[in-house]
Scaffold this motif. Sequence first.
Motif, PDB file in Angstrom:
ATOM      1  N   CYS A  47     -23.313  -5.864   9.048  1.00  0.00           N
ATOM      2  CA  CYS A  47     -24.301  -5.152   8.239  1.00  0.00           C
ATOM      3  C   CYS A  47     -25.310  -6.161   7.670  1.00  0.00           C
ATOM      4  O   CYS A  47     -24.953  -7.299   7.339  1.00  0.00           O
ATOM      5  N   HIS A  63     -26.765  -5.850   4.831  1.00  0.00           N
ATOM      6  CA  HIS A  63     -26.692  -5.894   3.361  1.00  0.00           C
ATOM      7  C   HIS A  63     -25.752  -7.010   2.936  1.00  0.00           C
ATOM      8  O   HIS A  63     -26.161  -7.969   2.285  1.00  0.00           O
ATOM      9  N   GLU A  64     -24.475  -6.862   3.263  1.00  0.00           N
ATOM     10  CA  GLU A  64     -23.528  -7.950   3.066  1.00  0.00           C
ATOM     11  C   GLU A  64     -22.788  -8.060   4.376  1.00  0.00           C
ATOM     12  O   GLU A  64     -22.732  -7.102   5.125  1.00  0.00           O
ATOM     13  N   VAL A  97     -20.520  -7.383   6.539  1.00  0.00           N
ATOM     14  CA  VAL A  97     -19.347  -6.536   6.752  1.00  0.00           C
ATOM     15  C   VAL A  97     -19.396  -6.003   8.184  1.00  0.00           C
ATOM     16  O   VAL A  97     -20.472  -5.671   8.684  1.00  0.00           O
ATOM     17  N   CYS A 123     -22.072   2.068   7.205  1.00  0.00           N
ATOM     18  CA  CYS A 123     -21.318   0.850   6.896  1.00  0.00           C
ATOM     19  C   CYS A 123     -20.119   1.181   5.990  1.00  0.00           C
ATOM     20  O   CYS A 123     -20.238   1.972   5.061  1.00  0.00           O
ATOM     21  N   LYS A 142     -18.712  -0.518   3.720  1.00  0.00           N
ATOM     22  CA  LYS A 142     -18.620  -1.123   2.386  1.00  0.00           C
ATOM     23  C   LYS A 142     -19.376  -0.315   1.336  1.00  0.00           C
ATOM     24  O   LYS A 142     -18.818   0.039   0.296  1.00  0.00           O
ATOM     25  N   HIS A 143     -20.658  -0.033   1.596  1.00  0.00           N
ATOM     26  CA  HIS A 143     -21.443   0.700   0.587  1.00  0.00           C
ATOM     27  C   HIS A 143     -22.150   1.900   1.183  1.00  0.00           C
ATOM     28  O   HIS A 143     -23.137   2.376   0.631  1.00  0.00           O
ATOM     29  N   ASN A 144     -21.716   2.325   2.347  1.00  0.00           N
ATOM     30  CA  ASN A 144     -22.257   3.540   2.956  1.00  0.00           C
ATOM     31  C   ASN A 144     -23.738   3.431   3.332  1.00  0.00           C
ATOM     32  O   ASN A 144     -24.416   4.445   3.468  1.00  0.00           O
ATOM     33  N   GLY A 145     -24.244   2.232   3.481  1.00  0.00           N
ATOM     34  CA  GLY A 145     -25.599   2.083   4.032  1.00  0.00           C
ATOM     35  C   GLY A 145     -25.603   2.606   5.469  1.00  0.00           C
ATOM     36  O   GLY A 145     -24.563   2.610   6.130  1.00  0.00           O
ATOM     37  N   PRO A 177     -27.759   0.988   0.386  1.00  0.00           N
ATOM     38  CA  PRO A 177     -28.388  -0.291   0.048  1.00  0.00           C
ATOM     39  C   PRO A 177     -28.836  -1.144   1.240  1.00  0.00           C
ATOM     40  O   PRO A 177     -29.090  -2.332   1.025  1.00  0.00           O
ATOM     41  N   VAL A 178     -28.911  -0.592   2.438  1.00  0.00           N
ATOM     42  CA  VAL A 178     -29.461  -1.455   3.491  1.00  0.00           C
ATOM     43  C   VAL A 178     -30.973  -1.275   3.542  1.00  0.00           C
ATOM     44  O   VAL A 178     -31.478  -0.157   3.470  1.00  0.00           O
TER      45      VAL A 178
END
Lengths: 356, 104
Positions: free
Chosen positions: B45, B47-48, B50, B64, B66-69, B82-83
């Motif tokens: 990802c 964003h981070e 992952v 994703c 991790k944060h559902n981006g 957050p992506v």
Amino acid sequence: MRDYSLIGPDAERAVAAGLAAADWYHSDIPRKEMKALMAREDGPAIRDTLILYGAMVLFAGLGIWLWPSWWSAPFWLAYGVLYGSASDSRWHECGHGTAFRTAWMNNAVYHIASFMIVRNPVTWRWSHARHHTDTIIVGRDPEIAVMRPPAALRLLSNFFGLADAWAGWNRMILNASGRQDPEEATFIPESERQKVVTVARVWVVIYAATIGLAVWTGSILPLMVIGLPRLYGAWHHVMTGLLQHGALADNVIDHRLNSRTVYMNPVSRFIYWNMNYHIEHHMFPMVPYHRLPDLHERIKDDLPAPTRSIWAGYREMLPVLMRQLRGQDLFLKRALPATARPYREELHMAAGQPAE
Amino acid sequence: MTDWIDACATDEIDEEDVIRFDHAGRTYAIYHSPDGAFYCTDGLCTHEQVHLAEGLVMDHVIECPKHNGQFDYRTGEAKRAPVCVNLATYPTRVEGGRVQIKVS
Ligand code: FES
């Protein structure tokens, strides 16, 4: 002494210790099962949203009809909990985008809930992402509700929304004037900042219209419908929210050590949208709220025993918080069942001392 | 010149699913879309860092874990915060029941 600021020394320490954006523990679930658990659908959330908004219209309608008699009070209390507490869980689930399969439905409910709970929907999307990356890592997580030692007055006042809502309204005014809080700037990318301002300005217009109507009619009734229920209905989301991580470990990278799963009555679970399965939610944030009970059944042998009730949660949490208030730096460490993979103690040296 | 790299058999990925494929020190995600086509993107990802292969494929979107981006895995376009940064994509082809990818 912990420094919870995101731009202070603990923030640097967390990064140096490898606690920021670390690799967290996950229970094992085969991909096929996980896919089934993560699958999205609209049905359950449409049903729950119709019930929620229908009940809000009904209770507010009865409150207005009986106003200003005291007979209206129970209806305001019910309306207030839906406005000032159910909005917290709707904000949360729709922010993750897991409640509905259809994106616009998630967004619509997310924006309405954000307004009611007074959390800028742009800012808080980013703050919550950080909360998931660095859950209860001091100096990194902007959403630590129960600090060590606990800010007792602040926590108590939040049962009536006082500190949080006040901060939210202040932040709204700041953002509407085009400015931003320096801590927020650490987790909101530049490209998103104008959106923060736009939403804040729309909110200011709504509040101004509500206050204008109250002044014009010479009654606080419009504020009983918009704004004040964030205060008089906040208690339920604070009651359930404090249990999420309260008195548990900080600075660890295993959600079994810093999050709490609590069995709750069905009404609280409806208001809270199953976030009582909080370890499960943090470990697998892709699983929608309506599948969390199934996920819980699937992995509970790898987790500490769930707390049996809200009451039991406070009975285990409060004595530890009291000791923290007296200056003792300790936390509640729950035992794992024999079937669970053990905690990796070497990764959790920064957590400090477990309470006996 | 870049060669096609053999990644996996077509039946190793369910329809509307994704697997991780590591090659030459890099990690990729290979997708099988609901209409039967195969796609390839960077595996992490934006964003981070992952692995997207642990996420959820819905239609032509990868979410994703991790944060559902979300990204459109056909184009790599970032679809949901957050992506914010798009994902690199790579050509794929199917040869003799094998999915091949072309990475530079
Ligand atoms: S790591 Fe992918 S959305 Fe955050």
